[in-house]
Scaffold this motif. Sequence first.
Motif, mmCIF file in Angstrom:
data_model
loop_
_atom_site.group_PDB
_atom_site.id
_atom_site.type_symbol
_atom_site.label_atom_id
_atom_site.label_comp_id
_atom_site.label_asym_id
_atom_site.label_seq_id
_atom_site.Cartn_x
_atom_site.Cartn_y
_atom_site.Cartn_z
ATOM 1 N N HIS A 53 35.527 23.940 1.457
ATOM 2 C CA HIS A 53 34.789 22.678 1.328
ATOM 3 C C HIS A 53 33.283 22.855 1.164
ATOM 4 C CE1 HIS A 53 38.352 20.285 1.922
ATOM 5 N NE2 HIS A 53 38.707 21.163 2.841
ATOM 6 N N ILE A 54 32.791 24.063 1.407
ATOM 7 C CA ILE A 54 31.367 24.370 1.222
ATOM 8 C C ILE A 54 31.284 25.590 0.300
ATOM 9 C CG2 ILE A 54 29.177 24.949 2.338
ATOM 10 C CD1 ILE A 54 30.284 22.172 3.137
ATOM 11 N N TYR A 63 25.721 21.417 6.277
ATOM 12 C CA TYR A 63 25.763 22.163 5.025
ATOM 13 C C TYR A 63 25.409 21.261 3.843
ATOM 14 C CZ TYR A 63 28.590 25.448 7.764
ATOM 15 O OH TYR A 63 29.047 26.322 8.714
ATOM 16 N N PRO A 83 28.953 19.450 0.050
ATOM 17 C CA PRO A 83 30.374 19.610 0.363
ATOM 18 C C PRO A 83 31.257 19.127 -0.795
ATOM 19 C CG PRO A 83 29.506 17.658 1.430
ATOM 20 C CD PRO A 83 28.332 18.361 0.808
ATOM 21 N N VAL A 126 30.168 11.984 3.681
ATOM 22 C CA VAL A 126 29.037 12.792 3.234
ATOM 23 C C VAL A 126 27.751 11.976 3.368
ATOM 24 C CG1 VAL A 126 28.065 14.059 1.271
ATOM 25 C CG2 VAL A 126 30.548 14.054 1.646
ATOM 26 N N THR A 167 24.883 16.102 2.343
ATOM 27 C CA THR A 167 25.159 17.124 3.357
ATOM 28 C C THR A 167 26.342 16.668 4.208
ATOM 29 O OG1 THR A 167 23.612 16.173 4.965
ATOM 30 C CG2 THR A 167 22.758 17.902 3.489
ATOM 31 N N ILE A 175 29.733 20.192 9.896
ATOM 32 C CA ILE A 175 31.056 20.784 10.125
ATOM 33 C C ILE A 175 30.960 21.783 11.280
ATOM 34 C CG2 ILE A 175 32.926 22.178 9.143
ATOM 35 C CD1 ILE A 175 32.052 21.286 6.380
#
Length: 186
Positions: free
Chosen positions: A66-67, A89, A92, A100, A105, A108
């Motif tokens: 996912h990242i 992060y 995503p 989101v 960002t 997580i």
Amino acid sequence: MQDEINKAVTVLREGGLLLYPTDTVWGIGCDATNAEAVARVYALKQRPDAKALICLVSDVPMLEKHIPEIADVTYDVIDLATRPTTIIYDDPVGIAPNLVASDNTLAIRVASDTFCRRLIRKFGKPVVSTSANISGTPTPQSYREIAPEILKGVDYVVNLQREKQGGQPSSIIKIDKNGVVKVIRK
């Protein structure tokens, strides 16, 4: 524990909300890829959707799914953290858009709790994890402190660790793609 995991996974697959013990405090959770379920969490918490939620993954491979760009320092932070640490992060993918943040960002945490890791691994997708309280009210320090409207607003309450006391929210840091670290919450 396996019976509770099976029941919780069924609820998640149906787009339902869980109340469950996490590696920090009791949390409200749902499928982090299901925008309708995420919207229900915001509504239950009476929280504006501009205020992002955290999600949990079972392990680093799920995080990497996912990242797409993870700075090398991130792996050290995950390995060396002495308490649950949530990392914010950039960019995503494969997550409900309303989870989101407006700056693209996502917060997580790789779950450290056995129940959470097994639940998420069996479910196969990230799970939302937000404290089991109405926005602006104190975070419950035990199952007994969870407000009745939260208990009534979820589809399933996991029947484990209800005696657990005094959990603390996770640390939160932001690590950008270039490895720059910023502490958000200690």
